[in-house]
Design a protein around this motif. Structure first.
Motif, PDB file in Angstrom:
ATOM      1  N   MET A   1       0.816  -1.081  -0.168  1.00  0.00           N
ATOM      2  CA  MET A   1      -0.370   0.017   0.071  1.00  0.00           C
ATOM      3  C   MET A   1       1.339   1.027   0.023  1.00  0.00           C
ATOM      4  O   MET A   1       1.718   1.491   0.662  1.00  0.00           O
ATOM      5  CB  MET A   1      -1.589  -0.086   1.087  1.00  0.00           C
ATOM      6  CG  MET A   1      -1.967   1.323   1.392  1.00  0.00           C
ATOM      7  SD  MET A   1      -3.081   1.497   2.786  1.00  0.00           S
ATOM      8  CE  MET A   1      -3.693   0.238   2.559  1.00  0.00           C
ATOM      9  N   SER A   2       0.388   2.028  -1.285  1.00  0.00           N
ATOM     10  CA  SER A   2       1.027   3.653  -0.544  1.00  0.00           C
ATOM     11  C   SER A   2       0.977   4.365   0.324  1.00  0.00           C
ATOM     12  O   SER A   2      -0.323   4.051   0.832  1.00  0.00           O
ATOM     13  CB  SER A   2       0.962   4.645  -1.898  1.00  0.00           C
ATOM     14  OG  SER A   2       0.074   4.829  -1.673  1.00  0.00           O
ATOM     15  N   ARG A   3       2.360   5.284   0.540  1.00  0.00           N
ATOM     16  CA  ARG A   3       1.987   5.454   1.914  1.00  0.00           C
ATOM     17  C   ARG A   3       0.976   7.142   1.719  1.00  0.00           C
ATOM     18  O   ARG A   3       0.034   7.194   2.532  1.00  0.00           O
ATOM     19  CB  ARG A   3       3.275   6.816   1.813  1.00  0.00           C
ATOM     20  CG  ARG A   3       4.285   5.703   2.312  1.00  0.00           C
ATOM     21  CD  ARG A   3       4.764   5.087   3.494  1.00  0.00           C
ATOM     22  NE  ARG A   3       5.107   6.263   3.856  1.00  0.00           N
ATOM     23  CZ  ARG A   3       5.113   5.106   5.235  1.00  0.00           C
ATOM     24  NH1 ARG A   3       5.163   4.141   6.037  1.00  0.00           N
ATOM     25  NH2 ARG A   3       5.809   5.820   6.026  1.00  0.00           N
ATOM     26  N   ARG A   4       0.472   7.496   0.732  1.00  0.00           N
ATOM     27  CA  ARG A   4      -0.031   8.181   0.736  1.00  0.00           C
ATOM     28  C   ARG A   4      -2.315   7.269   0.572  1.00  0.00           C
ATOM     29  O   ARG A   4      -2.970   8.565   1.481  1.00  0.00           O
ATOM     30  CB  ARG A   4      -0.837   8.296  -0.995  1.00  0.00           C
ATOM     31  CG  ARG A   4      -1.464   9.857  -1.590  1.00  0.00           C
ATOM     32  CD  ARG A   4      -1.401  10.421  -1.531  1.00  0.00           C
ATOM     33  NE  ARG A   4      -2.729  11.582  -0.946  1.00  0.00           N
ATOM     34  CZ  ARG A   4      -3.399  11.795   0.369  1.00  0.00           C
ATOM     35  NH1 ARG A   4      -2.390  11.745   1.600  1.00  0.00           N
ATOM     36  NH2 ARG A   4      -4.091  12.243   0.102  1.00  0.00           N
ATOM     37  N   ALA A   5      -2.086   6.149   0.049  1.00  0.00           N
ATOM     38  CA  ALA A   5      -3.179   5.831   0.731  1.00  0.00           C
ATOM     39  C   ALA A   5      -3.908   5.473   2.549  1.00  0.00           C
ATOM     40  O   ALA A   5      -3.972   5.312   2.695  1.00  0.00           O
ATOM     41  CB  ALA A   5      -3.044   4.416  -0.091  1.00  0.00           C
ATOM     42  N   GLN A   6      -2.108   5.612   2.870  1.00  0.00           N
ATOM     43  CA  GLN A   6      -2.092   4.837   3.897  1.00  0.00           C
ATOM     44  C   GLN A   6      -2.634   6.343   4.822  1.00  0.00           C
ATOM     45  O   GLN A   6      -2.778   5.714   6.104  1.00  0.00           O
ATOM     46  CB  GLN A   6      -0.625   4.237   4.939  1.00  0.00           C
ATOM     47  CG  GLN A   6      -0.340   3.513   4.296  1.00  0.00           C
ATOM     48  CD  GLN A   6       1.104   2.930   4.779  1.00  0.00           C
ATOM     49  OE1 GLN A   6       2.008   3.329   4.506  1.00  0.00           O
ATOM     50  NE2 GLN A   6       0.923   2.393   5.822  1.00  0.00           N
TER      51      GLN A   6
END
Length: 155
Positions: A1-6
């Protein structure tokens, strides 16, 4: 999972965040093509926000030309505390005095604009203000959010 999504907030988290914050920054487009940025008190309204302001203000003149804005709400001091919501919005300029009064009444209740006073005198004051103001209803068309606490200290 991307940092943005996190770090993205859920729609419920966004609504809760809007409920707890107090000031938005609103960017409209000035006649010279540069953003005009203004801080405003607000009340949550659907998935967006509503406020009132003087009808002759620069932000209203800008919104009459182009009824679109970008709104940002942010909080936090340290990186791991940073939270915020930014949204592009279509803006409805409300000129009906009764609707403006309703927005003003909600603003008064939220921010205690009348020092706790209630009754006919307060309604009279708010109605007099509503006659000089317009309501602004910001309906998001694109929402971006962040909550760095979701990273749990890992960067």
């Amino acid at each position: 999972m991307s940092r943005r999504a996190q770090i993205r907030m859920t729609p419920d988290e966004v609504r809760a965040y809007l409920d707890e914050q107090r000031v938005i920054s609103v960017a409209t487009m000035s006649p010279n093509g540069r953003p005009h940025l203004a801080p405003l008190f607000y009340v949550p309204h659907g998935d967006g926000v509503a406020t009132w302001t003087y009808g002759k203000s620069q932000k209203v003149a800008n919104l009459r030309r182009l009824p679109q804005a970008t709104v940002q709400i942010e909080s936090g001091h340290a990186y791991e505390e940073l939270r915020g919501v930014s949204f592009e919005a279509d803006v409805e300029i409300v000129t009906d005095t009764e609707r403006v009064f309703e927005i003003g009444s909600a603003m008064s209740a939220r921010y205690d604009l009348t020092g706790g006073a209630t009754g006919p005198e307060v309604d009279g004051f708010l109605r007099a203000q509503a006659a000089k103001r317009v309501g602004l209803v910001f309906t998001p068309t694109k929402i971006v959010s962040w909550d760095h606490a979701k990273l749990a200290g890992t960067y």
